[in-house]
Enzyme design. Structure first.
Site, PDB file in Angstrom:
ATOM      1  N   GLU A  32      12.611 -12.951  -8.806  1.00  0.00           N
ATOM      2  CA  GLU A  32      12.551 -12.897  -7.349  1.00  0.00           C
ATOM      3  C   GLU A  32      13.516 -11.859  -6.772  1.00  0.00           C
ATOM      4  O   GLU A  32      13.869 -11.913  -5.600  1.00  0.00           O
ATOM      5  CB  GLU A  32      12.845 -14.282  -6.776  1.00  0.00           C
ATOM      6  N   SER A  92       8.972 -19.344  -5.400  1.00  0.00           N
ATOM      7  CA  SER A  92       8.027 -18.379  -4.818  1.00  0.00           C
ATOM      8  C   SER A  92       6.645 -18.433  -5.455  1.00  0.00           C
ATOM      9  O   SER A  92       5.933 -17.441  -5.487  1.00  0.00           O
ATOM     10  CB  SER A  92       8.574 -16.949  -4.921  1.00  0.00           C
ATOM     11  N   TYR A 135       4.621 -13.048   0.399  1.00  0.00           N
ATOM     12  CA  TYR A 135       5.535 -11.969   0.752  1.00  0.00           C
ATOM     13  C   TYR A 135       4.885 -10.648   1.166  1.00  0.00           C
ATOM     14  O   TYR A 135       5.588  -9.743   1.595  1.00  0.00           O
ATOM     15  CB  TYR A 135       6.506 -11.722  -0.410  1.00  0.00           C
ATOM     16  N   ARG A 170      14.547 -25.576   2.668  1.00  0.00           N
ATOM     17  CA  ARG A 170      13.146 -25.680   3.099  1.00  0.00           C
ATOM     18  C   ARG A 170      12.419 -26.645   2.169  1.00  0.00           C
ATOM     19  O   ARG A 170      12.560 -26.574   0.949  1.00  0.00           O
ATOM     20  CB  ARG A 170      12.452 -24.320   3.042  1.00  0.00           C
ATOM     21  N   GLU A 202       8.165 -29.578  -3.348  1.00  0.00           N
ATOM     22  CA  GLU A 202       9.443 -29.108  -3.861  1.00  0.00           C
ATOM     23  C   GLU A 202      10.389 -28.786  -2.716  1.00  0.00           C
ATOM     24  O   GLU A 202      10.002 -28.804  -1.540  1.00  0.00           O
ATOM     25  CB  GLU A 202       9.260 -27.865  -4.729  1.00  0.00           C
ATOM     26  N   ASN A 238      13.476 -25.935  -1.586  1.00  0.00           N
ATOM     27  CA  ASN A 238      14.095 -24.637  -1.835  1.00  0.00           C
ATOM     28  C   ASN A 238      15.489 -24.612  -1.226  1.00  0.00           C
ATOM     29  O   ASN A 238      15.641 -24.654  -0.001  1.00  0.00           O
ATOM     30  CB  ASN A 238      13.241 -23.522  -1.233  1.00  0.00           C
TER      31      ASN A 238
END
Length: 333
Positions: free
Chosen positions: A36, A172, A239, A278, A294, A296
């Protein structure tokens, strides 16, 4: 601190003079060596620009083998962790910052470890009776030495197709594959294992992709991500500008939005998060139920990232968001 930070020694040498009553030197940690990296560089660049506009003395650090030396040279008042993926979200850099006596943004070591490992996070959710899709998880060793492959038919029967196969430790949406039939599972496993030594097989939830960002223990408006062409909100859809439409606040019933925020705050507490995070959820099409996928601990801060969009919907401009995150960094004892 809820995330379990430890007392740390003072920096090795005295920091240069600061303006009275104001923290001014911020080291922005970005880049690194994870998959990432490019996203992290974008997040870090936006953060750095905002901090400079706010009048801080900013030192951008592309994290590598010289990180300790650069931190000692910079003597920052605080480190802004914009380092996604390995080393940034798994507690590694946080542990190092604590050893150096540098205060930092976001969750502490233990919370980052829990969030970064999807399997560990889901077990914590399950223990706390927070709804999360049914799953099984295995290491590569289990397949090579314990015959886990022979259990796949039973797993497939319990989860039912399609099944989501993903690495336990990537963010991601990296490495995620859909297995529509039993024949798809071996290839999906090989792909997932190329990202790490533990994989998660999870019941696929068809529905709407929602996210709730949390800032200082308060849930921000719900965001919905709607991919324009793909059925799945993958890395590219996240993204690349123009690949996904974002709706914030999400156009869902008030009770659904409130439930999503309640679940996000419950997960925040269970995993011990702090500062900002998040929580990603699915609103199941067939049942109308919400499930948590999940958490983050270091969410993206790019132009297409969900946390800044949620903050904006709450009336918090990007520069103010960054200032708040910095202000939330706890003092080092």
């Amino acid at each position: 601190r809820g995330a379990g930070r430890r007392a740390a020694p003072a920096p090795a040498r005295a920091a240069p003079a600061r303006r009275a009553g104001r923290m001014t030197r911020v080291a922005v940690l970005k880049g690194g060596r994870s998959l990432e990296r490019q996203v992290s560089l974008k997040s870090g660049a936006r953060v750095q620009d905002a901090l400079e506009r706010l009048g801080h003395d900013v030192v951008g650090i592309d994290v590598g083998h010289d990180l300790v030396a650069r931190l000692r040279d910079a003597v920052p008042d605080v480190a802004f962790v914009a380092l996604h993926g390995r080393d940034g979200e798994d507690g590694t850099v946080q542990e190092l910052l604590e050893a150096l006596g540098v205060r930092y943004t976001g969750s502490g070591v233990s919370a980052c470890i829990r969030c970064a490992d999807k399997v560990l996070a889901k077990h914590h959710m399950r223990d706390a009776q927070i709804p999360t899709p049914d799953f099984f998880a295995f290491t590569e060793t289990a397949f090579k030495q314990l015959g886990a492959a022979d259990a796949l038919p039973a797993i497939e029967q319990r989860l039912r197709f399609p099944i989501v196969v993903k690495p336990a430790g990537q963010g991601s949406a990296l490495g995620i594959k859909f297995a529509a039939t039993p024949a798809d599972v071996p290839g999906a496993l090989v792909a997932a294992f190329s990202y790490g030594d533990k994989v998660l097989l999870e019941r696929h939830v068809r529905g709407r992709d929602l996210a709730v960002s949390v800032l200082a223990g308060e849930a921000l408006p719900v965001v919905e991500a709607i991919p324009r062409e793909e059925d799945f909100y993958d890395f590219e859809a996240r993204y690349e500008i123009g690949r996904t439409d974002f709706v914030c606040p999400a156009q869902v019933a008030d009770e659904v939005a409130e439930r999503a925020q309640e679940l996000a705050l419950a997960v925040w507490e269970v995993l011990g998060c702090a500062g900002f995070a998040r929580v990603d959820l699915m609103l199941e099409e067939s049942t109308g139920e919400l499930t948590v996928l999940e958490v983050n601990a270091i969410p993206g801060l790019t132009e297409t990232s969900l946390l800044p969009q949620a903050a904006d919907a709450a009336g918090i401009a990007f520069d103010e968001l960054i200032e708040r995150i910095v202000a939330l960094a706890p003092a080092v004892a």
